[in-house]
Design an enzyme around this catalytic site. Structure first.
Site, PDB file in Angstrom:
ATOM      1  N   CYS A  47       0.814  -1.226   0.000  1.00 51.09           N
ATOM      2  CA  CYS A  47       0.000   0.000   0.000  1.00 51.09           C
ATOM      3  C   CYS A  47       0.847   1.275   0.000  1.00 51.09           C
ATOM      4  CB  CYS A  47      -1.002   0.006   1.150  1.00 51.09           C
ATOM      5  SG  CYS A  47      -0.306  -0.267   2.787  1.00 51.09           S
ATOM      6  N   ASP A  50      -7.407   5.645  -1.436  1.00 48.16           N
ATOM      7  CA  ASP A  50      -7.113   4.421  -0.692  1.00 48.16           C
ATOM      8  C   ASP A  50      -6.647   3.325  -1.649  1.00 48.16           C
ATOM      9  OD1 ASP A  50      -7.015   2.279   1.004  1.00 48.16           O
ATOM     10  OD2 ASP A  50      -9.058   2.494   1.774  1.00 48.16           O
ATOM     11  N   HIS A  85      -6.203   0.206  -0.930  1.00 49.54           N
ATOM     12  CA  HIS A  85      -6.555  -1.124  -0.417  1.00 49.54           C
ATOM     13  C   HIS A  85      -7.737  -1.745  -1.162  1.00 49.54           C
ATOM     14  CE1 HIS A  85      -4.346   0.892   2.877  1.00 49.54           C
ATOM     15  NE2 HIS A  85      -3.826  -0.314   3.049  1.00 49.54           N
TER      16      HIS A  85
END
Length: 397
Positions: free
Chosen positions: A77, A279, A281
Site C-alpha cells: 500500500c 485508498d 486497499h
C-alpha cells in the site's frame, strides 16, 4: 448524439452519488493546491479528484524477481501511495495541474507514457517490481511493508534511471530543506555519458519505457521535493495541524504519504479537520498496455467517493510532497513556507535554510550508475543491478 447525451447523463448520476458523501458546508475543500466550494462547484471537485491517477493492489502480474509474489495485496500500500504522488508530479510536469481526465475520452500521448511508467512489469521504471527490488537496498525484504521515508528514498534512486521525465528528487534530512543543495541539484549539468548517448538509439516503440527524449537538455530540472516528518510520538501533535493543512493549499502541493500503522493512504486535501485521501486497499487484476502503447485506464482512476479521516487519527509519520517545474515555482514555494510554516516560533513542522549546514556531510547531487543499456534498467537484486528482457541488448558495460 444520443450516445453522447447518455454518457453525459451517466456521468452526472455518478457525480451526484459521489458527492452525497460530502457534508453540506460553506467551508472550502482544498485539493492539491486548488480550492473548491461544495455549494458552488461540486462537479468540478469530483472531476478534480477523479483525474488523479489511482494505484491499488494488483494481482496476477509476473512474479517479482522471477520467483517472488505475483500480488502486492497486504504489503504494497505505501508503494502504491508513492506511485500516486510521483504520478501527480508527472501529470503536472507534462499535462499541467488543471488537466482533467474523462472516461472514454481520448487522452494525450504523454498521459499514456506516464501511465506506462507505473504498470506492473519489471521493465517499467516505477513498477511495483522496481520499487520492491530497490527497497532491498533500503533494508526492506520483498513483501515487507514500507514507511514513508523508505518509499521516498526508493523513488529518489529510481528517478536516476528515468531519462524521459528527468526529475531531480530531493528527500530532506532531519526535518530540514536546504535551498542551496536543491538549486545545486536542479541546475547541475546533464550527464553526457555514453549511457545517454546509447539510449538515444533506442528502437523501442512502446510508449513511456525509458525513451530518451531530450535527456541532455540544459536548464532547471523539474523538482520533486519530499519531506519525511515525524509530527509527534504516538499521535500527531495538534500544534502541527494548521501548518500541515497549509501545505495542501500551496500550488506546488503533491499531498502527503501517511495513514495508520501498516495502512498507508495518499492524502490529497482536506475539508475542515478531515483529510481527504485515495485508498490503495482494493485488489484489482493486472492491466498491461495495448499493442499501440495505450492503456485501458478506467481502473486507474477512482470514480467513487474519496475517503476522509479525522486529522487527529493520522499516524505522526508522514511525508509531504511538492513539485516545482521551474525555479520560480521553487522560489515561490520558499516564500510560502516562510510565510505560512515558519511563522510558528516553536515546534516548527520543518526548517528551511539557505546554506548547507557545516556539520553535515558535503552535498553531492546523485548521479546514475555508470551502466549502459538500450533502455529499461531493471533492478533484480542488489548484487546484479540490471537484468534485461530478451528484446533488449546490452551495448556496453
Amino acid at each position: 448524439m444520443e450516445s453522447v447525451l447518455s454518457r453525459y447523463e451517466n456521468q452526472i448520476t455518478i457525480l451526484s452519488d459521489y458527492l452525497e458523501e460530502f457534508p453540506e458546508t460553506d467551508e472550502p475543500v482544498w485539493i492539491l493546491g486548488r480550492q473548491h466550494h461544495l455549494n458552488a462547484d461540486k462537479s468540478k471537485l469530483l472531476l478534480d479528484i477523479s483525474a488523479r491517477l489511482w494505484f491499488t493492489y494488483r494481482r496476477k502480474f509476473s512474479p517479482i524477481g522471477g520467483t517472488g509474489p505475483s500480488s502486492d495485496a497486504g504489503w504494497g500500500c505505501m508503494l502504491r501511495c508513492g506511485q500516486m504522488m510521483l504520478a501527480q508530479a508527472l501529470i503536472c510536469r507534462h499535462l499541467g495541474r488543471d488537466w482533467q481526465w474523462e472516461k472514454h475520452k481520448k487522452q494525450p500521448e504523454e498521459y499514456h507514457r506516464i501511465l506506462q511508467c507505473f504498470l506492473d512489469r519489471k521493465d517499467c521504471c516505477y513498477s511495483i517490481h522496481q520499487m520492491a527490488q530497490m527497497g532491498v537496498g533500503e533494508g526492506k525484504s520483498i513483501g515487507e511493508w514500507f514507511g514513508p521515508n523508505t518509499v521516498a528514498q526508493v523513488l529518489k534512486k529510481l528517478a536516476l534511471f528515468d531519462e524521459w521525465n528527468s526529475l531531480a528528487v530531493y528527500v530532506s534530512m532531519d526535518n530540514t530543506v536546504v535551498i542551496e543543495d536543491i538549486k545545486k541539484m536542479c541546475w547541475s549539468p546533464p550527464q553526457s555519458s555514453s549511457a545517454s548517448h546509447s539510449s538515444a538509439h533506442l528502437h523501442r516503440s512502446a510508449l513511456g519505457r525509458s525513451k530518451n527524449t531530450g535527456g541532455l537538455c540544459t536548464g532547471w530540472k523539474p523538482l520533486l521535493l519530499i519531506i519525511p516528518l515525524r509530527l509527534g510520538i504516538n499521535h500527531i501533535n495538534p500544534v502541527y495541524i494548521d501548518a500541515f493543512k497549509e501545505c495542501f493549499k500551496m500550488p506546488q502541493s503533491l499531498g502527503a504519504l501517511g495513514g495508520k500503522p501498516n495502512n498507508a493512504y495518499y492524502f490529497i486535501g482536506f475539508l475542515g479537520n478531515e483529510l481527504i485521501y485515495l485508498d490503495p486497499h482494493t485488489t484489482q487484476s493486472f492491466v498491461d498496455s495495448e499493442e499501440n502503447g495505450t492503456v485501458d485506464d478506467e481502473s486507474f482512476h477512482c470514480q467513487e467517493a474519496p475517503h476522509r479521516m479525522k486529522i487527529m487519527n493520522l499516524d505522526p509519520s508522514v511525508a509531504l510532497g511538492f513539485f516545482c517545474k521551474e525555479e520560480c515555482d521553487f522560489d515561490n514555494w520558499c516564500s510560502l513556507v516562510q510565510k505560512e510554516i515558519l511563522k510558528q516560533q516553536s515546534l516548527r513542522m520543518f526548517e528551511l535554510v539557505q546554506k548547507h549546514p557545516p556539520h553535515w556531510p558535503p552535498f553531492i547531487p546523485p548521479t546514475k550508475p555508470e551502466v549502459t543499456t538500450t533502455g529499461a534498467e531493471l533492478i533484480e537484486s542488489t548484487d546484479k543491478l540490471f537484468e534485461l528482457e530478451e528484446e533488449f541488448e546490452i551495448l556496453s558495460v
